[in-house]
Design a protein around this motif. Structure first.
Motif, mmCIF file in Angstrom:
data_model
loop_
_atom_site.group_PDB
_atom_site.id
_atom_site.type_symbol
_atom_site.label_atom_id
_atom_site.label_comp_id
_atom_site.label_asym_id
_atom_site.label_seq_id
_atom_site.Cartn_x
_atom_site.Cartn_y
_atom_site.Cartn_z
ATOM 1 N N ARG A 1 66.996 32.776 66.107
ATOM 2 C CA ARG A 1 67.971 31.746 66.467
ATOM 3 C C ARG A 1 69.189 31.793 65.535
ATOM 4 N NH1 ARG A 1 67.907 28.391 70.081
ATOM 5 N NH2 ARG A 1 65.673 28.647 70.442
ATOM 6 N N ILE A 2 70.370 31.676 66.158
ATOM 7 C CA ILE A 2 71.626 31.588 65.399
ATOM 8 C C ILE A 2 72.056 30.121 65.389
ATOM 9 C CG2 ILE A 2 74.033 32.317 65.293
ATOM 10 C CD1 ILE A 2 71.940 34.579 64.799
ATOM 11 N N HIS A 3 72.127 29.569 64.173
ATOM 12 C CA HIS A 3 72.470 28.151 64.015
ATOM 13 C C HIS A 3 73.959 28.003 63.747
ATOM 14 C CE1 HIS A 3 68.162 28.520 63.065
ATOM 15 N NE2 HIS A 3 68.051 27.319 63.604
ATOM 16 N N ASP A 4 74.491 26.804 64.056
ATOM 17 C CA ASP A 4 75.918 26.638 63.784
ATOM 18 C C ASP A 4 76.156 25.968 62.437
ATOM 19 O OD1 ASP A 4 75.778 23.844 64.584
ATOM 20 O OD2 ASP A 4 75.676 24.673 66.629
ATOM 21 N N PRO A 5 77.419 25.990 61.973
ATOM 22 C CA PRO A 5 77.708 25.516 60.617
ATOM 23 C C PRO A 5 77.177 24.100 60.344
ATOM 24 C CG PRO A 5 79.598 26.703 61.469
ATOM 25 C CD PRO A 5 78.603 26.617 62.607
ATOM 26 N N GLY B 1 74.163 32.358 60.317
ATOM 27 C CA GLY B 1 73.476 31.340 61.123
ATOM 28 C C GLY B 1 71.978 31.529 61.226
ATOM 29 N N MET B 2 71.448 32.652 60.672
ATOM 30 C CA MET B 2 69.989 32.821 60.647
ATOM 31 C C MET B 2 69.410 32.017 59.482
ATOM 32 S SD MET B 2 69.412 36.874 61.357
ATOM 33 C CE MET B 2 69.749 37.591 62.976
ATOM 34 N N SER C 1 63.768 28.697 51.154
ATOM 35 C CA SER C 1 64.336 28.687 52.502
ATOM 36 C C SER C 1 65.830 28.970 52.353
ATOM 37 C CB SER C 1 64.155 27.312 53.158
ATOM 38 O OG SER C 1 62.794 26.996 53.353
ATOM 39 N N VAL C 2 66.348 29.906 53.138
ATOM 40 C CA VAL C 2 67.746 30.332 52.991
ATOM 41 C C VAL C 2 68.445 30.378 54.354
ATOM 42 C CG1 VAL C 2 67.113 31.764 50.977
ATOM 43 C CG2 VAL C 2 67.352 32.855 53.230
ATOM 44 N N GLY C 3 69.777 30.368 54.291
ATOM 45 C CA GLY C 3 70.594 30.532 55.487
ATOM 46 C C GLY C 3 71.664 31.580 55.246
ATOM 47 N N ILE C 4 71.891 32.427 56.256
ATOM 48 C CA ILE C 4 72.921 33.465 56.123
ATOM 49 C C ILE C 4 74.282 32.862 56.472
ATOM 50 C CG2 ILE C 4 73.697 35.736 56.929
ATOM 51 C CD1 ILE C 4 71.087 35.715 55.212
ATOM 52 N N THR C 5 75.249 33.022 55.563
ATOM 53 C CA THR C 5 76.605 32.503 55.752
ATOM 54 C C THR C 5 77.531 33.671 56.134
ATOM 55 O OG1 THR C 5 77.149 32.852 53.418
ATOM 56 C CG2 THR C 5 76.184 30.719 54.014
ATOM 57 N N ALA C 6 78.815 33.357 56.338
ATOM 58 C CA ALA C 6 79.757 34.416 56.733
ATOM 59 C C ALA C 6 79.790 35.520 55.680
ATOM 60 C CB ALA C 6 81.148 33.818 56.932
ATOM 61 N N GLY C 7 79.716 35.129 54.409
ATOM 62 C CA GLY C 7 79.867 36.147 53.360
ATOM 63 C C GLY C 7 78.656 36.338 52.482
ATOM 64 N N GLY C 8 77.558 35.648 52.747
ATOM 65 C CA GLY C 8 76.428 35.765 51.829
ATOM 66 C C GLY C 8 75.234 34.952 52.275
ATOM 67 N N VAL C 9 74.658 34.240 51.336
ATOM 68 C CA VAL C 9 73.417 33.517 51.617
ATOM 69 C C VAL C 9 73.463 32.176 50.888
ATOM 70 C CG1 VAL C 9 72.250 34.707 49.682
ATOM 71 C CG2 VAL C 9 70.865 33.703 51.523
ATOM 72 N N GLU C 10 72.974 31.128 51.543
ATOM 73 C CA GLU C 10 72.812 29.826 50.894
ATOM 74 C C GLU C 10 71.329 29.564 50.703
ATOM 75 O OE1 GLU C 10 74.781 26.419 52.668
ATOM 76 O OE2 GLU C 10 73.524 25.022 51.513
ATOM 77 N N ILE C 11 70.948 29.179 49.481
ATOM 78 C CA ILE C 11 69.558 28.814 49.200
ATOM 79 C C ILE C 11 69.442 27.312 49.383
ATOM 80 C CG2 ILE C 11 67.677 28.872 47.512
ATOM 81 C CD1 ILE C 11 69.152 31.205 46.098
ATOM 82 N N PHE C 12 68.656 26.888 50.379
ATOM 83 C CA PHE C 12 68.550 25.455 50.679
ATOM 84 C C PHE C 12 67.640 24.724 49.696
ATOM 85 C CE2 PHE C 12 69.177 27.227 55.122
ATOM 86 C CZ PHE C 12 70.516 26.855 55.209
ATOM 87 N N THR C 13 66.715 25.459 49.059
ATOM 88 C CA THR C 13 65.634 24.820 48.305
ATOM 89 C C THR C 13 65.761 25.009 46.788
ATOM 90 O OG1 THR C 13 64.339 26.781 48.926
ATOM 91 C CG2 THR C 13 63.914 24.765 50.160
ATOM 92 N N LEU C 14 67.011 25.215 46.307
ATOM 93 C CA LEU C 14 67.215 25.325 44.857
ATOM 94 C C LEU C 14 66.730 24.053 44.163
ATOM 95 C CD1 LEU C 14 70.788 26.899 44.490
ATOM 96 C CD2 LEU C 14 68.588 27.962 43.884
ATOM 97 N N SER C 15 66.172 24.218 42.976
ATOM 98 C CA SER C 15 65.664 23.074 42.207
ATOM 99 C C SER C 15 66.814 22.242 41.652
ATOM 100 C CB SER C 15 64.822 23.587 41.037
ATOM 101 O OG SER C 15 64.658 22.572 40.068
ATOM 102 N N PRO C 16 66.898 20.953 42.011
ATOM 103 C CA PRO C 16 67.969 20.109 41.445
ATOM 104 C C PRO C 16 67.903 20.033 39.921
ATOM 105 C CG PRO C 16 66.929 19.006 43.306
ATOM 106 C CD PRO C 16 66.104 20.218 43.021
ATOM 107 N N LYS C 17 66.691 20.116 39.372
ATOM 108 C CA LYS C 17 66.547 20.003 37.913
ATOM 109 C C LYS C 17 66.447 21.357 37.224
ATOM 110 C CE LYS C 17 64.411 15.417 37.610
ATOM 111 N NZ LYS C 17 63.071 14.789 37.684
ATOM 112 N N GLY C 18 66.604 22.447 37.950
ATOM 113 C CA GLY C 18 66.517 23.768 37.333
ATOM 114 C C GLY C 18 65.112 24.112 36.864
ATOM 115 N N LEU C 19 64.096 23.626 37.600
ATOM 116 C CA LEU C 19 62.702 23.828 37.180
ATOM 117 C C LEU C 19 61.965 24.840 38.047
ATOM 118 C CD1 LEU C 19 61.696 20.097 36.527
ATOM 119 C CD2 LEU C 19 62.533 21.803 34.887
ATOM 120 N N PHE C 20 62.710 25.684 38.767
ATOM 121 C CA PHE C 20 62.033 26.609 39.693
ATOM 122 C C PHE C 20 61.208 27.633 38.936
ATOM 123 C CE2 PHE C 20 62.115 30.176 42.846
ATOM 124 C CZ PHE C 20 61.527 29.508 43.909
ATOM 125 N N HIS C 21 61.812 28.226 37.926
ATOM 126 C CA HIS C 21 61.112 29.246 37.140
ATOM 127 C C HIS C 21 60.374 28.556 35.993
ATOM 128 C CE1 HIS C 21 60.240 32.485 34.460
ATOM 129 N NE2 HIS C 21 60.726 33.383 35.296
#
Ligand code: MF3
Ligand code: CO
Ligand code: CO
Length: 272
Positions: free
Chosen positions: A15-19, A208-209, A247-267
């Motif tokens: 599926r191709i999603h819109d902005p 949009g993926m 979870s990520v989304g492909i943008t016109a020029g790259g990738v957006e990470i939807f699930t980045l840690s707000p507190k920087g605690l991912f690693h």
């Protein structure tokens, strides 16, 4: 029309999603990531995985979201908690008490306004051993190698190759039996996002993926088996396993990470 069938599908059924859809994924992803952030102080020797799951279930209700896993194919819990040699889909259990040095993946998927946010990361109970530290580091960095390859015009094989070649260069193995997946207003959709592969193969990434990348890496051999409970996947050789998921989304020029840690605690180097 059903919201879940808006927009177009590629020839591979992706599926191709819109902005505007990115905003929904961003909110769902941030809810899931915040829940994982808030677990950090709970992960200590002596707590059970059932207690952790209860905290997750309460947090999901507390923010007015819905658990995507409760009721999914008969699954009864708000998370999967996979300890040590458990590869994925560990079932929270009142009898599973965390011990000093245990490593665990906690995987949470929430639904917010119909959008699915799916993320998992590693935690450590007590003192991290050197070999577990190396495994966690390589698995985390492997996810980001995959994300760096997630660019419009690249292929899904490029993502798999980036992950596999990095993991194997570090003399660890990539699990083949489970993969990432498309998501959006559904939990699991095409494509299967393999964490191994050859450059230039597979569907081409387009703006949009939406999909997950969630490599599972073993210190020993890649083979897994599913236990009698029909969910828990373990390494056949009982070697340690780790996983990280965004979870990520492909943008016109790259990738957006939807699930980045707000507190920087991912690693989990914050424990070191
Ligand atoms: N969150 C898992 C994934 O990354 C799926 C868990 S399904 C469950 O796709 F039923 F086991 F919870
Ligand atoms: Co997933
Ligand atoms: Co997940």
């Amino acid at each position: 029309m059903d919201d879940r069938t808006r927009g177009r599908l590629t020839k591979d059924g992706i599926r191709i999603h819109d902005p505007a859809d990115f905003a929904g994924m961003r909110t769902a992803g941030q809810v899931a990531a915040t829940i994982l952030d808030d677990l950090v102080p709970l992960i200590v020797p002596g707590i059970t995985t059932a207690d952790i799951d209860q905290a997750i279930a309460d947090a999901i209700v507390g923010v007015g979201a819905t658990s995507a896993t409760i009721g999914y194919r008969g699954y009864q819990h708000a998370s999967c908690i996979s300890v040590n040699h458990v590869v994925c889909h560990g079932i929270p259990d009142v009898k599973k008490v965390l011990q000093d040095g245990d490593i665990l993946n906690i995987d949470v998927t929430v639904i917010v306004d119909g959008w699915f946010g799916d993320t998992s990361r590693m935690y450590v109970a007590g003192k991290l051993t050197r070999k577990a530290e190396r495994l966690i580091e390589v698995t985390h960095d492997a996810l980001f190698k995959g994300i760096e390859a997630a660019l419009p015009g690249n292929t899904f094989g490029d993502i798999g190759f980036a992950i596999q070649s990095f993991v194997e260069a570090n003399r660890m193995s990539v699990v083949r039996d489970f993969c990432g997946h498309g998501l959006g207003r559904v939990f699991h959709a095409p494509p299967n996002v393999l964490h191994y592969g050859r450059p230039g193969t597979g569907p081409v990434l387009e703006e949009g993926m939406f999909f997950t990348i969630e490599p599972m890496v073993n210190l020993g051999r890649p083979e897994t088996k599913v236990l009698q409970d029909d969910w828990t996947a373990v390494t056949r050789d009982r070697s340690l396993s780790a996983q990280f998921e965004h979870s990520v989304g492909i943008t016109a020029g790259g990738v957006e990470i939807f699930t980045l840690s707000p507190k920087g605690l991912f690693h989990p180097t914050y424990t070191l």
